[in-house]
Scaffold this motif. Structure first.
Motif, short mmCIF file in Angstrom:
data_model
loop_
_atom_site.label_atom_id
_atom_site.label_comp_id
_atom_site.label_asym_id
_atom_site.label_seq_id
_atom_site.Cartn_x
_atom_site.Cartn_y
_atom_site.Cartn_z
N ASP A 95 -36.06 14.96 -30.55
CA ASP A 95 -35.29 14.41 -29.43
C ASP A 95 -34.52 13.14 -29.84
OD1 ASP A 95 -36.09 16.39 -27.72
OD2 ASP A 95 -37.64 15.20 -26.72
N VAL B 127 -31.65 14.21 -32.08
CA VAL B 127 -30.58 14.80 -31.27
C VAL B 127 -29.75 13.70 -30.61
CG1 VAL B 127 -30.11 16.15 -29.17
CG2 VAL B 127 -31.76 17.00 -30.84
N GLN B 128 -30.44 12.70 -30.08
CA GLN B 128 -29.75 11.57 -29.44
C GLN B 128 -28.84 10.85 -30.44
OE1 GLN B 128 -32.59 8.71 -27.91
NE2 GLN B 128 -31.02 7.16 -27.64
N ALA C 287 -27.50 12.12 -33.11
CA ALA C 287 -26.38 13.00 -33.43
C ALA C 287 -25.31 12.91 -32.35
CB ALA C 287 -26.87 14.44 -33.58
N HIS C 288 -25.74 12.91 -31.09
CA HIS C 288 -24.80 12.85 -29.98
C HIS C 288 -24.05 11.51 -29.94
CE1 HIS C 288 -25.85 16.71 -28.65
NE2 HIS C 288 -26.95 16.42 -27.97
N GLU C 289 -24.69 10.48 -30.50
CA GLU C 289 -24.03 9.16 -30.53
C GLU C 289 -23.09 9.01 -31.72
OE1 GLU C 289 -27.26 6.38 -30.45
OE2 GLU C 289 -27.89 7.00 -28.44
N GLY C 290 -22.99 10.06 -32.55
CA GLY C 290 -22.01 10.04 -33.62
C GLY C 290 -22.51 9.52 -34.96
N LYS D 279 -28.73 23.63 -32.60
CA LYS D 279 -28.35 22.82 -31.44
C LYS D 279 -27.41 21.68 -31.83
CE LYS D 279 -30.99 20.33 -27.85
NZ LYS D 279 -32.39 20.08 -27.48
N VAL D 280 -27.65 21.06 -32.98
CA VAL D 280 -27.02 19.78 -33.27
C VAL D 280 -26.08 19.78 -34.47
CG1 VAL D 280 -27.49 17.35 -33.74
CG2 VAL D 280 -29.04 18.62 -32.31
N HIS E 154 -23.31 20.31 -37.34
CA HIS E 154 -21.94 20.79 -37.45
C HIS E 154 -21.84 21.81 -38.58
CE1 HIS E 154 -21.41 16.67 -35.68
NE2 HIS E 154 -20.71 17.39 -34.84
#
Length: 244
Positions: A177, A180-181, A183-186, A201-202, A204
């Protein structure tokens, strides 16, 4: 952000990496997978020079690792690394674990280091445990502290070497988790992992390795969505892990 060019490595006469070439862009999440002994962990450890290599070059944010003039400790301070077995100092509290490298390596004063460390601890959801020792935490909590410690150094890239493989199954999710967070923040991330759900899920891109070589280097959708187009070894690997 990371440019790996024709990297080969030997242990004595045994070649563990053969002509590995790939590029990881800023903000990209790349998962490195493959069977045990395929060279995944060795490859990720060459990126911050924890493993020397004999041939080729790796350039991290414009700095060549093989250049003798490169200040490797300084480079490593900018490349966050999270290991399989946490590597926390057992005799130091969580807060001390978070501040030590900031003070010693980055030269931050104790107050700034603590402020930054606790901010990252809060980010991984463990502020209540700041005064505990690693032995008082679960494996999943220790690994989240290790991630917070790496983030406290303001890294330009994060490397994960099988960060969940030493954990009980119930604790894997809490670590993933956090990843994932990130990754979403770049955050630019290179992850060696067997967690294919996380990869789907995460990530590229997915790099698949076998016997020290990069066999596949393709987008997540190509890797998982079109197994028939993959190499026989990758196809075999996917058929074994995706049927469950």
């Amino acid at each position: 952000m990371i440019d790996i060019k024709n990297v080969s490595k030997w242990y004595g006469t045994f070649q563990v990496l053969t002509d590995c070439t790939t590029t990881i862009k800023k903000g990209e999440v790349v998962v490195v997978c493959g069977p045990s002994g395929s060279g995944k962990s060795t490859l990720i450890k060459t990126v911050n020079a924890l493993e020397p290599f004999q041939k080729g070059d790796i350039v991290v944010d414009g700095t060549s690792i093989s250049d003798p003039k490169t200040n490797l400790p300084k480079l490593r301070s900018r490349v966050g690394m999270v290991f399989q077995h946490f590597e926390l100092f057992p005799h130091l509290s969580v807060t001390e674990n978070l501040t030590l490298a900031q003070i010693k390596v980055l030269g931050r004063n104790a107050d700034d280091a603590k402020t930054r460390g606790l901010k990252m601890l809060d980010r991984v959801g463990l502020m209540a445990h700041k005064d505990k020792f690693p032995g008082q935490l679960s494996g999943g909590q220790q690994q989240r502290v290790a991630i917070a410690r790496a983030l406290s150094m303001d890294p330009i890239v994060m490397l994960f070497d099988e960060p969940t493989s030493a954990l009980d199954p119930e604790m894997v999710g809490e670590v993933l988790d956090v990843m994932v967070q990130l990754a979403h923040e770049g955050m630019t991330m290179m992850c060696v992992t067997h967690e294919m759900g996380f990869a789907r899920k995460v990530s590229h891109r997915v790099i698949f390795m076998d016997q020290g070589k990069i066999i596949e280097d393709c987008t997540r959708d190509e890797f998982f969505g079109n197994p028939d187009a993959r190499s026989p070894r990758a196809k075999d690997f996917l058929s074994k892990i995706l049927q469950h």
